[in-house]
Enzyme design. Structure first.
Site, PDB file in Angstrom:
ATOM      1  CG  LEU A  20      -1.914   1.157   1.302  1.00 26.58           C
ATOM      2  CD1 LEU A  20      -2.826   1.205   0.090  1.00 26.58           C
ATOM      3  CD2 LEU A  20      -2.763   1.073   2.577  1.00 26.58           C
ATOM      4  CB  ILE A 436      19.252  19.861  17.901  1.00 26.65           C
ATOM      5  CG1 ILE A 436      18.533  21.185  18.184  1.00 26.65           C
ATOM      6  CG2 ILE A 436      18.621  18.775  18.738  1.00 26.65           C
ATOM      7  CD1 ILE A 436      18.706  21.714  19.600  1.00 26.65           C
ATOM      8  CD  GLU A 489      23.031  13.314  15.845  1.00 29.81           C
ATOM      9  OE1 GLU A 489      22.128  12.558  15.449  1.00 29.81           O
ATOM     10  OE2 GLU A 489      22.848  14.180  16.725  1.00 29.81           O
ATOM     11  NE  ARG A 520       8.168   8.495   9.136  1.00 34.77           N
ATOM     12  CZ  ARG A 520       9.446   8.279   8.837  1.00 34.77           C
ATOM     13  NH1 ARG A 520       9.844   8.358   7.597  1.00 34.77           N
ATOM     14  NH2 ARG A 520      10.316   7.988   9.777  1.00 34.77           N
ATOM     15  CB  CYS A 521       6.273   1.703   7.532  1.00 37.92           C
ATOM     16  SG  CYS A 521       4.805   1.435   6.549  1.00 37.92           S
ATOM     17  CD1 TRP A 566       9.739   6.343  19.924  1.00 34.46           C
ATOM     18  CD2 TRP A 566      11.596   7.459  19.353  1.00 34.46           C
ATOM     19  NE1 TRP A 566       9.395   7.666  19.760  1.00 34.46           N
ATOM     20  CE2 TRP A 566      10.517   8.385  19.408  1.00 34.46           C
ATOM     21  CE3 TRP A 566      12.858   7.936  19.013  1.00 34.46           C
ATOM     22  CZ2 TRP A 566      10.665   9.745  19.130  1.00 34.46           C
ATOM     23  CZ3 TRP A 566      13.003   9.299  18.734  1.00 34.46           C
ATOM     24  CH2 TRP A 566      11.914  10.182  18.791  1.00 34.46           C
ATOM     25  CG  ASP A 604      19.363  14.102  21.595  1.00 30.73           C
ATOM     26  OD1 ASP A 604      19.395  15.275  21.992  1.00 30.73           O
ATOM     27  OD2 ASP A 604      19.977  13.701  20.594  1.00 30.73           O
ATOM     28  CG  HIS A 699       9.545  20.177  12.128  1.00 35.84           C
ATOM     29  ND1 HIS A 699       9.804  20.977  13.216  1.00 35.84           N
ATOM     30  CD2 HIS A 699       9.812  18.918  12.511  1.00 35.84           C
ATOM     31  CE1 HIS A 699      10.203  20.205  14.216  1.00 35.84           C
ATOM     32  NE2 HIS A 699      10.214  18.964  13.826  1.00 35.84           N
TER      33      HIS A 699
HETATM   34  N1  GLN Z   1      20.510  14.775  18.214  1.00 39.41           N
HETATM   35  C1  GLN Z   1      19.403  14.402  17.416  1.00 39.41           C
HETATM   36  C2  GLN Z   1      19.456  15.085  16.055  1.00 39.41           C
HETATM   37  O1  GLN Z   1      19.874  16.177  15.976  1.00 39.41           O
HETATM   38  C3  GLN Z   1      18.110  14.782  18.081  1.00 39.41           C
HETATM   39  C4  GLN Z   1      16.907  14.481  17.236  1.00 39.41           C
HETATM   40  C5  GLN Z   1      15.627  14.398  17.980  1.00 39.41           C
HETATM   41  O2  GLN Z   1      15.569  14.673  19.149  1.00 39.41           O
HETATM   42  N2  GLN Z   1      14.566  13.999  17.328  1.00 39.41           N
HETATM   43  O3  GLN Z   1      19.079  14.518  15.049  1.00 39.41           O
HETATM   44 ZN    ZN Z   2      13.927  17.276  18.431  1.00 42.05          ZN
END
Ligand code: GLN
Ligand code: ZN
Length: 759
Positions: A20, A436, A489, A520-521, A566, A604, A699
């Site tokens: 799907l 972040i 990262e 989305r999965c 998660w 985090d 976002h």
């Molecule tokens: N350190 C992660 C990042 O920057 C934090 C992401 C998150 O909290 N969703 O991707």
């Molecule tokens: Zn975040």
């Protein structure tokens, strides 16, 4: 019709090979016609019905299928179409409501109770007119009949629909009760024409929350009214994820046919058995876990059913899944690479059908009726569960002992002592700028990781590529003048999976996809055994990055509560005990990082809030271990090591005291879209630690201007003093492109300079 008396609340729809998802995405990118989507959809429905029929399930659903989301379907059924979409119709209407287009913003999406499934939030207003459109429900029922089964129909109940909707004109969605209920009545009228006798499952999960009296007082009139619409409809009101005792007490006094209760996540439902027994209601007892992936333990489930049958007569009892199987992956059939011992402990949706069927045979019928195959399955089940209790893969004595004996729950020094030393030694300015953690994940990065995993890229070359990327990240951050740097990262596919892969006790599936929203999965990893850390997980990357700059390089870890929330979590241990094991593994990583010269470490906790229980009486227990384990994770930090945390939301009003108790030196949060409103709670409670409220929304691809961010920072300064504020984007940048990230961060740094010159 079979008379196996087993009841499946709902079935996954995305398809065992995510068919799907694939066809929807083709259609959205204009690579196929809608007729192709319809063809795949109807093939999937039939295949899913066949799976259930072949497992001898008596109650099989229709309308559990959806091209996007059941709440969205329900809104369309009720004619709850926001004005901006009203000129659209058919699939264009459906997908535009869900995804928006150039002229129309999409409807909001949010988490379905405490699951990782997201539903579309209906928008209601007093002015709108509502009108029945039963097409999807009617057609799907006919489709199932033509296929050769007599199904039940699933709909979302009026109390849940209203409870999860939002009012665009302000006020409470329940004020629309008298407009919405008549449409439901019309719907039932229409449904009653479909067959001689019809089972209608009305999902009312809202009833598992701590409801105010206003909502509870609607239960009786609603179900009195709906039960009166047509005598050939058998209504089953189904709740899940928690107990719904208050509602049960009311529902037994309405003319509905059956009550569906979750006995796994709502043990308190057991206390209402007597009441149900003394009524004429049939009980659909949720005893097969619809939210986890472990093989049912028939021995303990049989005991549970035994407790139930002591109160409820067997002819008034059906065994059921605890909720829709939507929340589990599809079938183990494609898990060809998994360790066979581990795979033998698991059960996905298709396997759960067999379990349910067999459990019904086992507990509600005479044993003699078991076939040879069933007897064999029973033996295998016993063996699998026995092996889980004893396997060396699961039980690690040294980890257990260490966790039990670990006593350092708090780090050295009070916040006041720490921050004084940190400010002296780390020397960052007020309104210090940082990010972040992640920087854009380019196609080349993804490919390098993939090739390394599959063996197509050597470790040496892989490391070289990652280091080149880190070099670029460092160079850019220095150039644009950020003060506290991150390595970006590049080596991480996902913030949980990356750590899971390096921890002992973690498993990964090949095909364990679960629908998250729309097409989305996600494929959550699973914790099957005691967790420990064989070796450092991030130290070499962070040290390398630090070696490339004189500025402070922030180490980057995921916290224990988020790793837990998660993942699919083992069910043979309390969640808090599992979390403590993860916390100790992270604790060791923090220690290794600081010993390697990393002076700031961010842990985090993106999923801290979504782990909250649905019922108030369970919150204190959750907070106790969740805070404890965050603190354990950072307990090794020396006074001068600055601990940061990040949370992906901004509504802290209910949990601000808990956030404070976590005692991180700096917390970054997501406030960009709400100005300074949501920051106010920090000032109100006298929050002392430092805060980095995101100054722009990551976002969206939009590049925020300097001016805009200056205004945003000024707003923040109305709430908290500059000594307490950090300036950063609102979340990680991995989903963005470099051409968006670079100008945005450059503008952010410029905005801070302007503010510093002013104040
Ligand atoms: N350190 C992660 C990042 O920057 C934090 C992401 C998150 O909290 N969703 O991707
Ligand atoms: Zn975040």
């Amino acid at each position: 019709m079979s008379n196996n008396k087993s009841y499946v609340v709902g079935f996954p729809r995305i398809g065992e090979q995510r068919e799907l998802k694939k066809v929807l995405e083709l259609f959205w990118s204009k690579k196929c016609d809608f007729s192709e989507v319809q063809r795949v959809a109807s093939e999937l429905k039939q295949r899913h019905w066949a799976y259930q029929r072949d497992a001898d399930i008596e109650y099989i659903s229709t309308n559990d299928f959806s091209l996007y989301d059941n709440m969205l379907d329900m809104a369309i059924t009720l004619g709850a179409i926001p004005a901006r979409f009203q000129e659209l119709e058919g699939e264009t209407l459906l997908f535009t409501m869900a995804r928006g287009d150039n002229n129309r913003v999409a409807m909001e999406m949010t988490k379905w109770f405490n699951t990782n499934y997201h539903y579309i939030v209906p928008e209601l207003s007093l002015e709108d007119k509502y009108q029945l459109n039963a097409k999807k429900i009617v057609e799907e029922y006919k489709e199932a009949k033509a296929f050769g089964i007599t199904p039940k129909i699933n709909i979302i109940g009026p109390l849940t629909f209203l409870g999860l909707s939002k009012r665009t004109d302000g006020g409470d969605a329940y004020e629309l009760y008298s407009k919405i209920l008549p449409i439901y009545k019309e719907l039932l009228q229409e449904i009653s024409l479909l067959d001689e006798k019809i089972t209608l499952q009305i999902d009312e999960p809202i009833l598992v929350k701590d409801l105010d009296i206003k909502v509870l007082s609607l239960v009786k009139p609603t179900y009195d009214a709906l039960s009166c619409v047509a005598s050939n409809i058998y209504i089953a009101v189904v709740t899940y994820f928690e107990h719904s005792s208050e509602a049960t007490k009311i529902l037994v006094n309405t003319p509905i046919w059956a009550l569906g209760l979750d006995f796994l996540y709502g043990k308190e439902n057991l206390a209402t058995l007597e009441l149900i027994a003394s009524s004429d209601k049939v009980l659909l007892a949720g005893v097969v876990d619809g939210r986890n992936i472990w093989k049912n333990d028939f021995e303990s489930t049989s005991e549970l059913v035994n407790i139930i049958t002591q109160k409820i007569e067997k002819d008034k009892l059906l065994l059921a899944t605890s909720c829709s199987l939507l929340h589990t992956p599809f079938t183990l059939k494609y898990e060809s690479k998994m360790d066979t011992e581990v795979k033998n402990w698991l059960s996905y949706a298709v396997e759960k059908l067999e379990e349910l069927s067999l459990l019904t045979q086992l507990t509600l019928k005479a044993k003699a009726s078991l076939s040879q195959l069933q007897t064999q399955t029973l033996e295998l089940n016993k063996a699998a569960n026995h092996s889980r209790k004893t396997s060396k893969l699961i039980h690690d004595k040294s980890t257990q002992e260490r966790v039990q004996n670990y006593t350092q729950l708090v780090r050295e020094g009070s916040y006041e002592e720490r921050i004084k030393i940190q400010k002296e030694q780390l020397g960052y300015e007020d309104l210090a700028t940082t990010s972040i953690g992640s920087f854009p994940q380019t196609p080349e990065l993804r490919k390098a990781r993939r090739d390394f995993k599959s063996g197509d890229l050597s470790e040496v070359l892989y490391e070289k590529k990652m280091k080149e990327y880190i070099d670029e990240c460092v160079a850019f951050q220095e150039e644009c003048g950020l003060e506290v740097l991150v390595h970006g990262e590049p080596e991480r596919n996902d913030m949980v999976e990356y750590f899971g892969e390096q921890l002992k006790g973690y498993g990964f599936s090949q095909n364990g996809w679960v629908q998250s929203y729309g097409s989305r999965c996600v494929k959550p990893p699973f914790i099957y055994g005691d967790i420990s850390r064989p070796k450092p997980m991030t130290v070499s990357w962070s040290s390398y990055a630090q070696s490339k700059t004189d500025k402070i390089m922030k180490g980057m870890l995921t916290g224990p509560v988020t790793i837990l929330n998660w993942s699919f979590v083992r069910d043979d241990m309390q969640r808090g005990d599992v979390s403590k094991q993860i916390a100790l593994a992270i604790r060791d990583e923090v220690d290794d990082l600081q010993n390697a010269g990393i002076k700031m470490i961010q842990v985090d906790e993106a999923a801290f809030k979504e782990g909250y229980p649905l019922r108030e009486f369970k919150i204190a227990a959750y907070e106790e271990w969740a805070v404890r384990d965050f603190k354990i994770a950072v307990s090794a930090a020396k006074v001068q090591t600055q601990i940061h945390t990040h949370m992906c939301y901004s509504e802290f009003n209910d949990i601000i005291k808990t956030i404070e108790a976590m005692d991180a030196d700096v917390i970054s949060i997501e406030t960009a879209r709400s100005g300074n409103e949501l920051l106010k709670i920090f000032a109100e409670v006298g929050y002392k630690q430092e805060v980095g409220p995101g100054v722009y929304d990551i976002h969206s691809p939009r590049v925020p201007s300097v001016d805009e961010m200056v205004k945003q920072i000024e707003k923040l300064l109305e709430v908290l003093p500059k000594e307490q504020l950090w300036i950063n984007p609102d979340c990680g940048l991995k989903t963005r492109k470099w051409e968006e990230v670079k100008p945005s961060l450059i503008n952010m740094v410029k905005a801070v300079k302007i503010i510093r010159d002013k104040v």
